[in-house]
Scaffold this motif. Structure first.
Motif, PDB file in Angstrom:
ATOM      1  N   ALA A 218       0.952  -1.236   0.113  1.00  0.00           N
ATOM      2  CA  ALA A 218       0.007  -0.056   0.036  1.00  0.00           C
ATOM      3  C   ALA A 218       0.917   1.238  -0.045  1.00  0.00           C
ATOM      4  N   ARG A 219       0.537   2.049  -0.896  1.00  0.00           N
ATOM      5  CA  ARG A 219       1.336   3.405  -0.875  1.00  0.00           C
ATOM      6  C   ARG A 219       0.519   4.782  -1.230  1.00  0.00           C
ATOM      7  N   TYR A 220      -0.656   4.303  -1.683  1.00  0.00           N
ATOM      8  CA  TYR A 220      -1.434   5.477  -2.021  1.00  0.00           C
ATOM      9  C   TYR A 220      -3.102   5.519  -1.349  1.00  0.00           C
ATOM     10  N   VAL A 221      -3.320   6.847  -1.253  1.00  0.00           N
ATOM     11  CA  VAL A 221      -4.725   6.847  -0.550  1.00  0.00           C
ATOM     12  C   VAL A 221      -5.723   7.140  -1.905  1.00  0.00           C
ATOM     13  N   PHE A 222      -6.835   6.387  -2.138  1.00  0.00           N
ATOM     14  CA  PHE A 222      -7.705   6.390  -3.421  1.00  0.00           C
ATOM     15  C   PHE A 222      -8.951   7.286  -3.146  1.00  0.00           C
ATOM     16  N   TYR A 223      -9.080   8.217  -3.958  1.00  0.00           N
ATOM     17  CA  TYR A 223     -10.127   8.733  -4.010  1.00  0.00           C
ATOM     18  C   TYR A 223     -11.124   8.593  -4.849  1.00  0.00           C
ATOM     19  N   LEU A 224     -12.403   8.142  -4.751  1.00  0.00           N
ATOM     20  CA  LEU A 224     -13.343   7.482  -5.700  1.00  0.00           C
ATOM     21  C   LEU A 224     -14.189   8.650  -6.176  1.00  0.00           C
ATOM     22  N   ARG A 225     -14.002   8.992  -7.661  1.00  0.00           N
ATOM     23  CA  ARG A 225     -14.750  10.037  -8.352  1.00  0.00           C
ATOM     24  C   ARG A 225     -15.936   9.537  -8.689  1.00  0.00           C
ATOM     25  N   SER A 226     -16.213   8.144  -9.305  1.00  0.00           N
ATOM     26  CA  SER A 226     -17.353   8.030  -9.754  1.00  0.00           C
ATOM     27  C   SER A 226     -17.459   6.552  -9.642  1.00  0.00           C
ATOM     28  N   GLY A 227     -18.647   5.684  -9.804  1.00  0.00           N
ATOM     29  CA  GLY A 227     -18.663   4.357  -9.613  1.00  0.00           C
ATOM     30  C   GLY A 227     -18.667   3.956  -8.165  1.00  0.00           C
ATOM     31  N   TYR A 228     -18.681   2.531  -8.189  1.00  0.00           N
ATOM     32  CA  TYR A 228     -18.738   1.689  -6.760  1.00  0.00           C
ATOM     33  C   TYR A 228     -17.669   0.777  -6.619  1.00  0.00           C
ATOM     34  N   VAL A 229     -17.057   0.813  -5.175  1.00  0.00           N
ATOM     35  CA  VAL A 229     -15.911  -0.004  -5.027  1.00  0.00           C
ATOM     36  C   VAL A 229     -16.207  -1.019  -4.118  1.00  0.00           C
ATOM     37  N   ARG A 230     -16.046  -2.407  -4.104  1.00  0.00           N
ATOM     38  CA  ARG A 230     -16.365  -3.232  -2.657  1.00  0.00           C
ATOM     39  C   ARG A 230     -14.909  -3.426  -2.317  1.00  0.00           C
ATOM     40  N   MET A 231     -15.194  -3.679  -0.851  1.00  0.00           N
ATOM     41  CA  MET A 231     -14.023  -4.125  -0.078  1.00  0.00           C
ATOM     42  C   MET A 231     -14.381  -5.462   0.390  1.00  0.00           C
ATOM     43  N   TYR A 232     -13.610  -6.584   0.298  1.00  0.00           N
ATOM     44  CA  TYR A 232     -13.959  -8.023   0.628  1.00  0.00           C
ATOM     45  C   TYR A 232     -12.706  -8.732   1.265  1.00  0.00           C
ATOM     46  N   THR A 233     -13.052  -9.677   1.902  1.00  0.00           N
ATOM     47  CA  THR A 233     -12.277 -10.786   2.390  1.00  0.00           C
ATOM     48  C   THR A 233     -12.624 -11.986   1.920  1.00  0.00           C
ATOM     49  N   VAL A 234     -11.533 -13.188   1.777  1.00  0.00           N
ATOM     50  CA  VAL A 234     -11.735 -14.444   1.548  1.00  0.00           C
ATOM     51  C   VAL A 234     -11.352 -15.333   2.364  1.00  0.00           C
ATOM     52  N   SER A 235     -12.102 -16.351   2.786  1.00  0.00           N
ATOM     53  CA  SER A 235     -12.020 -17.376   3.837  1.00  0.00           C
ATOM     54  C   SER A 235     -11.095 -18.396   3.221  1.00  0.00           C
ATOM     55  N   GLU A 236     -10.743 -19.178   4.179  1.00  0.00           N
ATOM     56  CA  GLU A 236      -9.610 -20.379   3.466  1.00  0.00           C
ATOM     57  C   GLU A 236     -10.238 -21.294   2.533  1.00  0.00           C
ATOM     58  N   SER A 237     -11.721 -21.231   2.505  1.00  0.00           N
ATOM     59  CA  SER A 237     -12.312 -22.238   1.501  1.00  0.00           C
ATOM     60  C   SER A 237     -12.688 -21.504   0.297  1.00  0.00           C
ATOM     61  N   GLY A 238     -12.343 -20.090   0.240  1.00  0.00           N
ATOM     62  CA  GLY A 238     -12.511 -19.402  -1.020  1.00  0.00           C
ATOM     63  C   GLY A 238     -13.672 -18.708  -0.981  1.00  0.00           C
ATOM     64  N   LYS A 239     -14.379 -18.521  -0.049  1.00  0.00           N
ATOM     65  CA  LYS A 239     -15.821 -17.992  -0.103  1.00  0.00           C
ATOM     66  C   LYS A 239     -15.430 -16.415   0.308  1.00  0.00           C
ATOM     67  N   GLN A 240     -16.013 -15.632  -0.569  1.00  0.00           N
ATOM     68  CA  GLN A 240     -16.134 -14.120  -0.541  1.00  0.00           C
ATOM     69  C   GLN A 240     -17.132 -13.567   0.645  1.00  0.00           C
ATOM     70  N   LEU A 241     -16.634 -12.351   1.353  1.00  0.00           N
ATOM     71  CA  LEU A 241     -17.585 -11.831   2.057  1.00  0.00           C
ATOM     72  C   LEU A 241     -17.288 -10.382   1.968  1.00  0.00           C
ATOM     73  N   THR A 242     -18.250  -9.650   1.450  1.00  0.00           N
ATOM     74  CA  THR A 242     -18.011  -8.186   1.233  1.00  0.00           C
ATOM     75  C   THR A 242     -18.305  -7.423   2.319  1.00  0.00           C
TER      76      THR A 242
END
Length: 226
Positions: free
Chosen positions: A33-57
């Motif tokens: 990580a080097r930068y702070v991001f500023y979202l001008r337009s659109g949608y961004v999701r933040m998620y994690t991935v379990s050991e089984s590969g399942k995503q959780l937003t």
């Protein structure tokens, strides 16, 4: 709030705009990580991935948001994925320059801190109902939260969720499989509570959606921002 947004837009205006198409990764745990991001337009999701590969937003960022703040301000390693949910336009700045600016603007720093805490409250709320709710209540709660944060009231009284949500994305938010989510979405559509139209979800009966959701208790509500 509007004044703060205008000042942020002015501050970020000189910096280059980067375009990410829907589905592209913006930041991953293994990235430095080097930068702070500023979202001008659109949608961004933040998620994690379990050991089984399942995503959780965990969170969804809308325009005028910045991330990752736990790294920029809390100095914690970034352990999450950030992905474009739609086509997005993003500007970025080094952490040092961002902090230098924000420290000189106490009202902006206050607004940023407030948004972080409200977001944290929403995440904790979602974790609570993910651990205790049924599949139907979890899906209903996810849609209700989305309607409260991304909803637009239509002339006929319905609420349109401007954020495009597929069954898989609702599953990622609800902590369910796509199959279970599709079953619950079918029930909501059959009872005319939530329908899909032009790739957008329309809430036609907000009261019935609240009744199904576990985040409404004794007529009150828990934090609704995530």
């Amino acid at each position: 709030m509007t004044d703060n947004l205008s000042r942020l837009e002015t501050f970020f205006a000189p910096f280059e705009t980067f375009k990410y198409e829907k589905g592209l990764s913006i930041l991953q745990p293994e990235d430095e990580a080097r930068y702070v991001f500023y979202l001008r337009s659109g949608y961004v999701r933040m998620y994690t991935v379990s050991e089984s590969g399942k995503q959780l937003t965990l969170n969804i960022f809308k325009p005028a948001s910045y991330f990752p703040m736990t790294w920029a301000i809390g100095e914690m390693p970034n352990n999450y994925y950030f992905e474009a949910m739609t086509d997005v336009n993003i500007q970025k700045i080094t952490k040092e320059r961002f902090l230098e600016y924000i420290k000189k603007e106490p009202d902006l720093l206050y607004d940023l801190t407030r948004r972080i805490l409200v977001g944290l409250g929403g995440i904790l709320t979602r974790m609570e109902y993910l651990l205790s709710g049924s599949a139907s209540s979890r899906v209903a709660s996810t849609i209700l939260l989305s309607a409260r944060r991304f909803g637009v009231k239509l002339p006929n009284g319905d609420t349109e969720i401007t954020l495009p949500l597929t069954h898989q994305e609702i599953a990622n938010l609800s902590g369910l499989t796509r199959e279970s989510t599709s079953v619950e979405m079918g029930k909501l559509a059959k009872s005319n509570v939530v329908i899909a139209k032009n790739r957008k979800l329309i809430v036609k009966d907000m009261e019935k959606l609240k009744e199904t959701s576990t985040i409404y208790i004794d007529g009150g509500s828990l934090p609704i921002t995530f």
